[in-house]
Write a protein that holds these residues in place. Structure first.
Motif, PDB file in Angstrom:
ATOM      1  N   ARG A 123       0.823  -1.206   0.000  1.00  0.00           N
ATOM      2  CA  ARG A 123       0.000   0.000   0.000  1.00  0.00           C
ATOM      3  C   ARG A 123       0.859   1.258   0.000  1.00  0.00           C
ATOM      4  NH1 ARG A 123      -4.580  -2.179   4.287  1.00  0.00           N
ATOM      5  NH2 ARG A 123      -5.779  -3.355   2.743  1.00  0.00           N
ATOM      6  N   ILE A 124       1.934   1.210   0.756  1.00  0.00           N
ATOM      7  CA  ILE A 124       2.835   2.362   0.764  1.00  0.00           C
ATOM      8  C   ILE A 124       3.455   2.531  -0.614  1.00  0.00           C
ATOM      9  CG2 ILE A 124       5.010   3.238   1.699  1.00  0.00           C
ATOM     10  CD1 ILE A 124       4.230   1.870   4.361  1.00  0.00           C
ATOM     11  N   GLY A 125       3.859   1.422  -1.230  1.00  0.00           N
ATOM     12  CA  GLY A 125       4.433   1.506  -2.564  1.00  0.00           C
ATOM     13  C   GLY A 125       3.443   2.013  -3.594  1.00  0.00           C
ATOM     14  N   ALA A 126       2.176   1.576  -3.474  1.00  0.00           N
ATOM     15  CA  ALA A 126       1.147   2.015  -4.425  1.00  0.00           C
ATOM     16  C   ALA A 126       0.892   3.509  -4.337  1.00  0.00           C
ATOM     17  CB  ALA A 126      -0.149   1.248  -4.172  1.00  0.00           C
ATOM     18  N   ALA A 127       1.121   4.095  -3.163  1.00  0.00           N
ATOM     19  CA  ALA A 127       0.901   5.536  -2.989  1.00  0.00           C
ATOM     20  C   ALA A 127       2.006   6.368  -3.614  1.00  0.00           C
ATOM     21  CB  ALA A 127       0.792   5.858  -1.504  1.00  0.00           C
ATOM     22  N   GLU A 128       3.095   5.707  -4.037  1.00  0.00           N
ATOM     23  CA  GLU A 128       4.226   6.378  -4.676  1.00  0.00           C
ATOM     24  C   GLU A 128       4.701   7.586  -3.865  1.00  0.00           C
ATOM     25  OE1 GLU A 128       3.016   7.275  -8.641  1.00  0.00           O
ATOM     26  OE2 GLU A 128       3.001   5.176  -9.270  1.00  0.00           O
ATOM     27  N   VAL A 157      -3.402   8.123   0.641  1.00  0.00           N
ATOM     28  CA  VAL A 157      -3.629   6.790   1.191  1.00  0.00           C
ATOM     29  C   VAL A 157      -4.070   5.853   0.067  1.00  0.00           C
ATOM     30  CG1 VAL A 157      -5.034   5.418   2.758  1.00  0.00           C
ATOM     31  CG2 VAL A 157      -4.201   7.638   3.469  1.00  0.00           C
ATOM     32  N   PRO A 158      -3.473   4.676  -0.033  1.00  0.00           N
ATOM     33  CA  PRO A 158      -3.852   3.736  -1.095  1.00  0.00           C
ATOM     34  C   PRO A 158      -5.339   3.409  -1.049  1.00  0.00           C
ATOM     35  CG  PRO A 158      -1.839   3.027   0.001  1.00  0.00           C
ATOM     36  CD  PRO A 158      -2.379   4.166   0.795  1.00  0.00           C
ATOM     37  N   VAL A 159      -5.947   3.353  -2.224  1.00  0.00           N
ATOM     38  CA  VAL A 159      -7.381   3.112  -2.297  1.00  0.00           C
ATOM     39  C   VAL A 159      -7.746   1.758  -1.702  1.00  0.00           C
ATOM     40  CG1 VAL A 159      -7.318   2.103  -4.612  1.00  0.00           C
ATOM     41  CG2 VAL A 159      -9.383   3.270  -3.833  1.00  0.00           C
ATOM     42  N   ASP A 176     -13.301   6.530  -9.656  1.00  0.00           N
ATOM     43  CA  ASP A 176     -13.528   5.101  -9.908  1.00  0.00           C
ATOM     44  C   ASP A 176     -12.363   4.212  -9.483  1.00  0.00           C
ATOM     45  OD1 ASP A 176     -11.647   5.742 -11.776  1.00  0.00           O
ATOM     46  OD2 ASP A 176     -12.831   5.192 -13.531  1.00  0.00           O
ATOM     47  N   GLY A 177     -11.413   4.780  -8.751  1.00  0.00           N
ATOM     48  CA  GLY A 177     -10.217   4.017  -8.383  1.00  0.00           C
ATOM     49  C   GLY A 177     -10.499   2.765  -7.580  1.00  0.00           C
ATOM     50  N   GLY A 178     -11.532   2.799  -6.730  1.00  0.00           N
ATOM     51  CA  GLY A 178     -11.805   1.649  -5.881  1.00  0.00           C
ATOM     52  C   GLY A 178     -12.934   0.765  -6.360  1.00  0.00           C
ATOM     53  N   LEU A 179     -13.463   1.020  -7.558  1.00  0.00           N
ATOM     54  CA  LEU A 179     -14.651   0.296  -8.003  1.00  0.00           C
ATOM     55  C   LEU A 179     -14.410  -1.200  -8.199  1.00  0.00           C
ATOM     56  CD1 LEU A 179     -16.335   2.804 -10.483  1.00  0.00           C
ATOM     57  CD2 LEU A 179     -17.188   2.022  -8.267  1.00  0.00           C
ATOM     58  N   THR A 180     -13.240  -1.567  -8.673  1.00  0.00           N
ATOM     59  CA  THR A 180     -12.963  -2.991  -8.877  1.00  0.00           C
ATOM     60  C   THR A 180     -13.026  -3.743  -7.555  1.00  0.00           C
ATOM     61  OG1 THR A 180     -11.565  -2.518 -10.794  1.00  0.00           O
ATOM     62  CG2 THR A 180     -11.284  -4.662  -9.735  1.00  0.00           C
ATOM     63  N   LEU A 181     -12.430  -3.159  -6.525  1.00  0.00           N
ATOM     64  CA  LEU A 181     -12.439  -3.797  -5.207  1.00  0.00           C
ATOM     65  C   LEU A 181     -13.832  -3.778  -4.599  1.00  0.00           C
ATOM     66  CD1 LEU A 181      -9.116  -2.277  -3.831  1.00  0.00           C
ATOM     67  CD2 LEU A 181      -9.510  -4.628  -4.579  1.00  0.00           C
ATOM     68  N   LEU A 182     -14.569  -2.704  -4.811  1.00  0.00           N
ATOM     69  CA  LEU A 182     -15.938  -2.635  -4.292  1.00  0.00           C
ATOM     70  C   LEU A 182     -16.832  -3.647  -5.005  1.00  0.00           C
ATOM     71  CD1 LEU A 182     -16.355   1.241  -3.965  1.00  0.00           C
ATOM     72  CD2 LEU A 182     -16.204  -0.419  -2.094  1.00  0.00           C
ATOM     73  N   ALA A 183     -16.587  -3.852  -6.282  1.00  0.00           N
ATOM     74  CA  ALA A 183     -17.354  -4.860  -7.014  1.00  0.00           C
ATOM     75  C   ALA A 183     -17.111  -6.247  -6.429  1.00  0.00           C
ATOM     76  CB  ALA A 183     -16.977  -4.837  -8.498  1.00  0.00           C
ATOM     77  N   GLU A 184     -15.876  -6.502  -5.997  1.00  0.00           N
ATOM     78  CA  GLU A 184     -15.591  -7.777  -5.326  1.00  0.00           C
ATOM     79  C   GLU A 184     -16.370  -7.873  -4.017  1.00  0.00           C
ATOM     80  OE1 GLU A 184     -11.400  -8.163  -4.816  1.00  0.00           O
ATOM     81  OE2 GLU A 184     -10.967  -8.049  -6.962  1.00  0.00           O
ATOM     82  N   GLY A 185     -16.531  -6.719  -3.349  1.00  0.00           N
ATOM     83  CA  GLY A 185     -17.301  -6.691  -2.108  1.00  0.00           C
ATOM     84  C   GLY A 185     -18.751  -7.092  -2.319  1.00  0.00           C
ATOM     85  N   LEU A 186     -19.305  -6.791  -3.484  1.00  0.00           N
ATOM     86  CA  LEU A 186     -20.690  -7.180  -3.783  1.00  0.00           C
ATOM     87  C   LEU A 186     -20.851  -8.698  -3.835  1.00  0.00           C
ATOM     88  CD1 LEU A 186     -21.634  -4.647  -6.614  1.00  0.00           C
ATOM     89  CD2 LEU A 186     -22.401  -4.610  -4.234  1.00  0.00           C
TER      90      LEU A 186
END
Length: 334
Positions: free
Chosen positions: A101-106, A144-146, A174-184
């Motif tokens: 997550r830290i790496g993703a935040a660049e 903060v990483p999405v 829409d950065g977190g939509l893929t992960l939220l879709a997994e939440g569904l």
């Protein structure tokens, strides 16, 4: 076999072999005329046994007990090693997640890294107030990483903190939509509910598409939240679910408001009115539901609604008849 040869054969350094000897773990059975350690085949076999047991995570003391104590039983020790290994894997997985997550935040520098770490720790705090402040500041103070925000949003039970997290995700688009879709698709009902609530606050075409797909979700709660959000966005696919909500008296006022918003589009007004009338005419609809359906017609414009209200003003159910007559008078007075 001399110690150097044993070290090459076993992969155990000569220094470690001497350490084993000092502990009484592996003693060479002989010496050469020059006083050098001489290992027999049994000694070498024991060295391999020691290394095998060490590979399981046993300490040297535990290895000694396992090899020399006739009454030693491995079951309790193995169970304890399994527990320790699971704890270690959990800790290492958490560390790996944090590093990713830290790496993703660049981060541009160590100051950014420290800010990100502080926010990640705050998001995991036991204090709801701390978590809420972290969510609200996550967009501005540090990137903060999405993934961290989505994970927090899907697990948050405090309504105020959950609202702040959904707001933060909405700011990211829409950065977190893929992960939220997994939440569904989560097996946990609360996670599915939080996922659809978070998606509903993201004003994005991809989010709308996810909500439309959610209308077919096996979870009725997900379908209802999706319908309310889609109704506000003018998506006609939500109409059947919204009418069902009115019938079932589940957030029926919000559902009626959503139908009213959809009916502001002339092309949809008659369609909504026709569906409401069909439900009113259904023999299986309870009296209380018929009254709510009649009330829902109040904010639906068009000729179809007016005709339906005129008929309903003579309904056998006095409450339905009076409600329809009152709505008609209000419409005529406009």
């Amino acid at each position: 076999m001399l110690i150097g040869d044993v070290a090459r054969l076993s992969g155990v350094s000569a220094r470690m072999l001497r350490h084993y000897e000092s502990l009484g773990l592996v003693r060479p059975t002989g010496r050469t005329d020059g006083g050098y350690r001489k290992y027999s085949r049994d000694d070498i076999r024991r060295i391999f046994h020691v290394e095998s047991l060490r590979s399981l995570g046993l300490s040297l003391r535990e290895v000694s007990r396992a090899l020399d104590d006739p009454g030693f039983t491995p079951s309790d020790l193995v169970d304890d090693l399994i527990r320790q290994t699971r704890e270690r894997i959990t800790a290492e997985t958490e560390l790996l997640t944090r590093l990713r997550r830290i790496g993703a935040a660049e981060p541009a520098g160590w100051k950014d890294v420290l800010q990100i770490i502080a926010l990640l720790q705050a998001l995991g705090s036991k204090s709801a107030g701390t978590r809420q402040r972290a969510a609200l500041s996550s967009v501005e103070e540090a990137p903060v990483p999405v993934e961290a925000l989505v994970e927090a949003a899907l697990s948050e039970s405090d309504p105020n903190v959950a609202g702040a997290l959904r707001w933060a995700l909405a700011q990211l688009g829409d950065g977190g939509l893929t992960l939220l879709a997994e939440g569904l698709r989560s097996p946990v009902a609360e996670v599915r509910k939080r996922a659809v609530q978070s998606i509903a606050e993201i004003a994005d075409g991809e989010a709308t598409a996810l909500l439309q797909n959610a209308l077919a979700n096996p979870d009725i709660v997900v379908r209802r939240y999706a319908a309310l959000a889609l109704g506000a966005r003018g998506v006609a696919d939500a109409i059947p679910t919204l009418i069902d909500m009115v019938v079932e008296e589940t957030s029926d006022v919000d559902a009626a408001d959503a139908l009213s918003a959809l009916a502001s589009r002339p092309a949809l007004a008659d369609q909504i009115a026709a569906r409401l009338v069909d439900c009113l005419a259904h023999s299986g609809v309870e009296a209380s539901a018929r009254r709510r359906l009649t009330q829902a017609l109040a904010d639906i414009p068009g000729v179809t609604t007016s005709r339906a209200l005129a008929e309903l003003s003579h309904d056998e159910d006095r409450t339905v008849a009076l409600t329809a007559a009152y709505i008609l008078r209000m419409r005529d007075a406009r």
